[in-house]
Design a protein around this motif. Structure first.
Motif, PDB file in Angstrom:
ATOM      1  N   ALA A 120      -6.302  12.795   2.741  1.00 22.41           N
ATOM      2  CA  ALA A 120      -6.300  11.485   2.082  1.00 22.41           C
ATOM      3  C   ALA A 120      -4.897  11.059   1.669  1.00 22.41           C
ATOM      4  O   ALA A 120      -4.722   9.959   1.139  1.00 22.41           O
ATOM      5  CB  ALA A 120      -7.212  11.521   0.851  1.00 22.41           C
ATOM      6  N   LEU A 121      -3.893  11.898   1.908  1.00 27.77           N
ATOM      7  CA  LEU A 121      -2.519  11.565   1.539  1.00 27.77           C
ATOM      8  C   LEU A 121      -1.786  10.788   2.625  1.00 27.77           C
ATOM      9  O   LEU A 121      -0.611  10.465   2.467  1.00 27.77           O
ATOM     10  CB  LEU A 121      -1.736  12.850   1.224  1.00 27.77           C
ATOM     11  N   GLN A 122      -2.440  10.516   3.739  1.00 29.46           N
ATOM     12  CA  GLN A 122      -1.770   9.856   4.863  1.00 29.46           C
ATOM     13  C   GLN A 122      -2.634   8.730   5.398  1.00 29.46           C
ATOM     14  O   GLN A 122      -3.826   8.658   5.122  1.00 29.46           O
ATOM     15  CB  GLN A 122      -1.463  10.876   5.971  1.00 29.46           C
ATOM     16  N   GLY A 123      -2.004   7.850   6.160  1.00 32.89           N
ATOM     17  CA  GLY A 123      -2.731   6.808   6.863  1.00 32.89           C
ATOM     18  C   GLY A 123      -3.150   5.661   5.962  1.00 32.89           C
ATOM     19  O   GLY A 123      -2.841   5.621   4.775  1.00 32.89           O
ATOM     20  N   PRO A 124      -3.893   4.710   6.538  1.00 38.46           N
ATOM     21  CA  PRO A 124      -4.351   3.553   5.753  1.00 38.46           C
ATOM     22  C   PRO A 124      -5.660   3.856   5.036  1.00 38.46           C
ATOM     23  O   PRO A 124      -6.467   4.668   5.487  1.00 38.46           O
ATOM     24  CB  PRO A 124      -4.557   2.480   6.826  1.00 38.46           C
ATOM     25  N   SER A 183      -1.399   1.532   2.245  1.00 33.61           N
ATOM     26  CA  SER A 183      -1.148   2.941   2.526  1.00 33.61           C
ATOM     27  C   SER A 183      -1.951   3.806   1.567  1.00 33.61           C
ATOM     28  O   SER A 183      -2.306   3.379   0.456  1.00 33.61           O
ATOM     29  CB  SER A 183       0.341   3.257   2.375  1.00 33.61           C
ATOM     30  N   ALA A 184      -2.241   5.031   1.995  1.00 33.98           N
ATOM     31  CA  ALA A 184      -2.979   5.957   1.138  1.00 33.98           C
ATOM     32  C   ALA A 184      -2.293   6.138  -0.202  1.00 33.98           C
ATOM     33  O   ALA A 184      -2.953   6.175  -1.250  1.00 33.98           O
ATOM     34  CB  ALA A 184      -3.132   7.295   1.854  1.00 33.98           C
ATOM     35  N   ALA A 185      -0.968   6.256  -0.198  1.00 31.15           N
ATOM     36  CA  ALA A 185      -0.234   6.474  -1.449  1.00 31.15           C
ATOM     37  C   ALA A 185      -0.483   5.338  -2.428  1.00 31.15           C
ATOM     38  O   ALA A 185      -0.677   5.570  -3.633  1.00 31.15           O
ATOM     39  CB  ALA A 185       1.262   6.624  -1.161  1.00 31.15           C
ATOM     40  N   ILE A 221      -0.632  13.784  -6.431  1.00 34.70           N
ATOM     41  CA  ILE A 221       0.515  12.887  -6.515  1.00 34.70           C
ATOM     42  C   ILE A 221       1.682  13.555  -7.230  1.00 34.70           C
ATOM     43  O   ILE A 221       2.826  13.522  -6.769  1.00 34.70           O
ATOM     44  CB  ILE A 221       0.121  11.581  -7.240  1.00 34.70           C
ATOM     45  N   ASP A 222       1.409  14.181  -8.365  1.00 35.13           N
ATOM     46  CA  ASP A 222       2.478  14.714  -9.202  1.00 35.13           C
ATOM     47  C   ASP A 222       3.080  16.006  -8.681  1.00 35.13           C
ATOM     48  O   ASP A 222       4.261  16.270  -8.882  1.00 35.13           O
ATOM     49  CB  ASP A 222       1.961  14.950 -10.628  1.00 35.13           C
ATOM     50  N   ALA A 225       5.513  16.094  -2.918  1.00 31.00           N
ATOM     51  CA  ALA A 225       6.755  15.339  -2.774  1.00 31.00           C
ATOM     52  C   ALA A 225       6.529  13.922  -3.271  1.00 31.00           C
ATOM     53  O   ALA A 225       5.398  13.432  -3.275  1.00 31.00           O
ATOM     54  CB  ALA A 225       7.201  15.333  -1.307  1.00 31.00           C
ATOM     55  N   PRO A 226       7.582  13.246  -3.686  1.00 29.92           N
ATOM     56  CA  PRO A 226       7.402  11.877  -4.185  1.00 29.92           C
ATOM     57  C   PRO A 226       6.740  10.979  -3.136  1.00 29.92           C
ATOM     58  O   PRO A 226       7.011  11.081  -1.943  1.00 29.92           O
ATOM     59  CB  PRO A 226       8.839  11.416  -4.484  1.00 29.92           C
ATOM     60  N   ALA A 227       5.823  10.101  -3.598  1.00 30.66           N
ATOM     61  CA  ALA A 227       5.214   9.120  -2.700  1.00 30.66           C
ATOM     62  C   ALA A 227       6.319   8.283  -2.071  1.00 30.66           C
ATOM     63  O   ALA A 227       7.357   8.078  -2.687  1.00 30.66           O
ATOM     64  CB  ALA A 227       4.236   8.240  -3.482  1.00 30.66           C
TER      65      ALA A 227
END
Length: 344
Positions: A120-124, A183-185, A221-222, A225-227
């Motif tokens: 879930a950290l990548q893609g749309p 974006s996921a982020a 998130i925390d 690596a930084p979003a």
């Protein structure tokens, strides 16, 4: 540094899908966010071995029979993400996240939840809004986002593509629905900042849906690596001739993680991937979750770009890196890593 626990019991609030309905989205001030955890130094000791990208069965001591271990190991995960599809024109499907959701057992355990979280950290990702979202945003009006409630908790409905979005909209008879894709982020950060209790992924898809609680999202998130999770996005995205150089450039700027284990003497070693031909590569990961996804019980250890460069420079026999070995993965040869090695 607080690291993810493989015994995290966070999961969805039950296997039955709660009723979903749009609800007025009150604007909320962003929650206070901690800065990414400080990097820890990693002692350079003997490097342990594992067969590249083959999960828990790949971990083996130096004196074990390599042929037997390789024969028992499961198949290597795919190097690249599935080809991008649009089940609804104009909405790119998040194929990796969809695959992780489809792989869920009837009763997901911690490892299953963490596997979904890492993808879930990548893609749309997509959310639903009542009315004309573009017009509302242009007028400075808040969006009325679709949410669901469960035991006095509120979960943002999030979709991996157009089909699940259409199914959700068809279940509602509330007038015009707009699609908001980001974006996921951005979607994850929005869910945390707006103080939802979590996100409900593809709630209409029986057998391939899951709630990710805000506590887990916040950690992802925390503690990563930084979003916008640049390295993860590069490795999981579409591959071009420029991808390897883009990955190397990112490695000179963003922190990474390595898989650490201890030997009988209590010394920490870093996991190394070795091919049958004897090619040696250090396993590097874009996020602590990627280490845990290997299923070997290794500890995620953070490295700054300078520390990673020092590890490589200390052993000329290392031929390069393999990044995110749980898949999708990419190999980078030592010759291509000169910009990173210059930091040593």
């Amino acid at each position: 540094m607080a690291l993810f626990s493989r015994r995290d019991k966070s999961a969805s609030p039950g296997s039955d899908a709660p009723d979903a309905a749009p609800e007025d989205e009150a604007s909320a001030a962003p929650a206070d966010q901690g800065s990414p955890a400080a990097d820890e130094s990693v002692p350079h000791v003997g490097i342990s071995l594992s067969t590249f990208g083959q999960g828990a069965a790949s971990a083996r001591p130096l004196d074990s029979d390599a042929a037997a271990a390789d024969a028992a190991a499961p198949a290597r995960p795919a190097a690249t993400a599935p080809e991008a599809t649009q089940t609804v024109p104009g909405m790119i499907d998040n194929a990796l996240l969809q695959a992780a959701l489809r792989a869920l057992p009837e009763r997901p355990e911690s490892a299953d939840v963490l596997n979904v979280m890492r993808q879930a950290l990548q893609g749309p990702l997509y959310v639903r809004a009542q009315g004309d979202a573009q017009a509302l945003l242009a007028a400075g009006e808040p969006l009325n986002l679709a949410v669901t409630s469960h035991e006095d908790q509120r979960f943002l409905l999030v979709f991996t593509g157009g089909l699940s979005m259409q199914q959700s909209a068809a279940e509602e008879a509330g007038g015009t629905t707009s699609v908001v894709g980001q974006s996921a982020a951005n979607i994850l950060r929005m869910a945390v900042d707006a103080k939802y209790d979590g996100i409900y992924l593809d709630h209409t898809v029986v057998g391939a849906r899951l709630v990710l609680p805000t506590e887990l999202i916040q950690k992802a998130i925390d503690e990563g690596a930084p979003a916008p999770f640049e390295l993860k996005s590069l490795v999981s995205g579409e591959r071009t001739d420029a991808t390897p150089s883009q990955v190397v450039d990112a490695l000179t700027r963003v922190p990474v993680w390595v898989a650490g284990g201890t030997d009988a003497a209590g010394q920490i070693g870093l996991a190394e991937a070795r091919t049958p031909e004897g090619v040696r590569r250090v396993e590097v990961y874009s996020h602590p979750l990627e280490v845990l996804a290997m299923g070997r019980g290794d500890r995620p250890l953070p490295l700054t770009p300078e520390q990673l460069a020092t590890v490589l420079a200390s052993d000329p026999a290392i031929t390069g890196l393999v990044i995110d070995a749980a898949g999708p993965w990419i190999e980078i040869d030592r010759d291509a890593l000169l910009p990173l090695l210059a930091l040593a």
